[in-house]
Scaffold this active site. Structure first.
Site, PDB file in Angstrom:
ATOM      1  N   ASP A  34      13.985  -0.229   5.629  1.00  0.00           N
ATOM      2  CA  ASP A  34      13.766   0.120   4.226  1.00  0.00           C
ATOM      3  C   ASP A  34      13.518  -1.172   3.445  1.00  0.00           C
ATOM      4  OD1 ASP A  34      14.107   1.243   1.485  1.00  0.00           O
ATOM      5  OD2 ASP A  34      14.955   2.952   2.554  1.00  0.00           O
ATOM      6  N   GLY A 105       0.492   2.669  14.658  1.00  0.00           N
ATOM      7  CA  GLY A 105       0.177   1.601  15.612  1.00  0.00           C
ATOM      8  C   GLY A 105       1.389   1.218  16.442  1.00  0.00           C
ATOM      9  N   TYR A 148       0.493  10.075  -5.318  1.00  0.00           N
ATOM     10  CA  TYR A 148       1.420  10.602  -4.318  1.00  0.00           C
ATOM     11  C   TYR A 148       0.731  11.663  -3.458  1.00  0.00           C
ATOM     12  CZ  TYR A 148       5.714  12.652  -2.374  1.00  0.00           C
ATOM     13  OH  TYR A 148       6.691  13.110  -1.537  1.00  0.00           O
TER      14      TYR A 148
END
Length: 327
Positions: A34, A105, A148
């Site tokens: 985070d 990825g 968003y």
């Protein structure tokens, strides 16, 4: 046999922290990540002493490196409330695009299964009700909510591209309105806003005439649905939410009754592109995952209200004394 390892981005957020708890409970080694723009370390501080939890303070829009094996990735890093994504629109778009690309990825390099957190906002202000996964939505890409909505729509598109082009094991959950402990009082969404105002003795703000609807799912139910979806073999989007619909006016009245507050409802103009209806069709979740919500709104609201009342004094400084915890 070594424990399976899972990376959870947005780990210090509302949903991310509950996911960390669930995967610890299931016996995983959990790696939380985070950047703390909207997350709060207090949501996961109880996990820091555990051998099977580690935390990376990192922005997923930058290259992600996690040493060792990874079996699962859950990408939940993103501002999720209007008060956040209207304040940091560029970061919101970047975490949905660059952040998702980086996570995909990483999943490919680790041969890990990845679940990405999408949202009912991909349906915009829906013209189909209730919303099924086959509905393409009614979204304004250049409106205030577009940062968003379109970030999440791109997130779904690139996730499916990795699935079809690279054969990556991917899962997509479309999350409808969720509530419960660890939401922020200043979240800006209906439930914490209503409870926060009631506790402070302020009138409850209802936008428009209050006839717009939402469907509220308690966090424990949502986490169960996400866990089942991750462990399933289904790659297309799945709605996870509570199909019990209620108008925001009636919901505000429920909060007033729960809190015993004597304040009144005040009405303000409806924000731009605010959805008029929101109700998930959960047929797929029932059929594919054997999932449906179990916690009633009355029970979930009571638990959430008790959580807000127990917050530290500094967060409740505006609240009447009788609501301030002795902690």
């Amino acid at each position: 046999m070594s424990k399976k390892r899972v990376l959870i981005t947005g780990a210090a957020g509302f949903l991310g922290s509950h996911l960390c708890d669930r995967f610890i409970k299931e016996g995983f080694h959990v790696i939380g990540m985070d950047n703390l723009i909207t997350g709060d370390l207090r949501n996961i501080e109880h996990l820091f002493p555990l051998e099977d939890f580690e935390f990376y303070h990192h922005d997923v829009t930058k290259f992600i490196h996690v040493p060792g094996e990874l079996h699962y990735i859950l990408h939940f890093a993103s501002p999720a409330s209007p008060i956040d994504y209207l304040k940091i629109p560029i970061q919101t778009l970047k975490v949905g695009s660059l952040g998702t690309h980086n996570c995909l990825g990483l999943a490919r390099s680790k041969n890990a299964r990845i679940l990405v957190a999408s949202t009912s906002e991909v349906y915009g202000d829906p013209q189909v009700h209730p919303q099924t996964e086959e509905y393409w939505g009614n979204v304004n890409p250049v409106g205030p909510r577009g940062v968003y909505d379109e970030a999440k729509r791109f997130q779904e598109a690139i996730t499916m591209a990795y699935h079809t082009f690279h054969g990556l094991e991917t899962r997509i959950v479309r999350i409808f309105n969720t509530y419960g402990p660890r939401m922020r009082l200043n979240d800006g969404r209906a439930l914490p806003a209503f409870i926060g105002q009631a506790l402070r003795g302020e009138d409850l703000t209802v936008f428009g005439d209050g006839s717009q609807t939402r469907s509220f799912c308690y966090v424990d139910d949502l986490i169960e649905g996400i866990y089942r979806l991750l462990m399933s073999d289904y790659a297309k989007p799945v709605n996870i939410g509570n199909p019990v619909e209620i108008s925001l006016k009636d919901f505000a009245e429920e909060v007033l009754k729960l809190t015993g507050s004597s304040v009144k409802l005040v009405y303000k103009p409806l924000p731009v592109d605010d959805p008029k209806q929101r109700q998930p069709d959960i047929t797929k979740a029932k059929q594919i995952l054997g999932w449906e919500p179990k916690v009633s709104r009355a029970e979930g609201l009571k638990k959430t209200y008790e959580y807000f009342k127990s917050l530290p004094k500094e967060e409740l400084v505006k609240l009447p004394k009788e609501f301030i915890s002795k902690k």
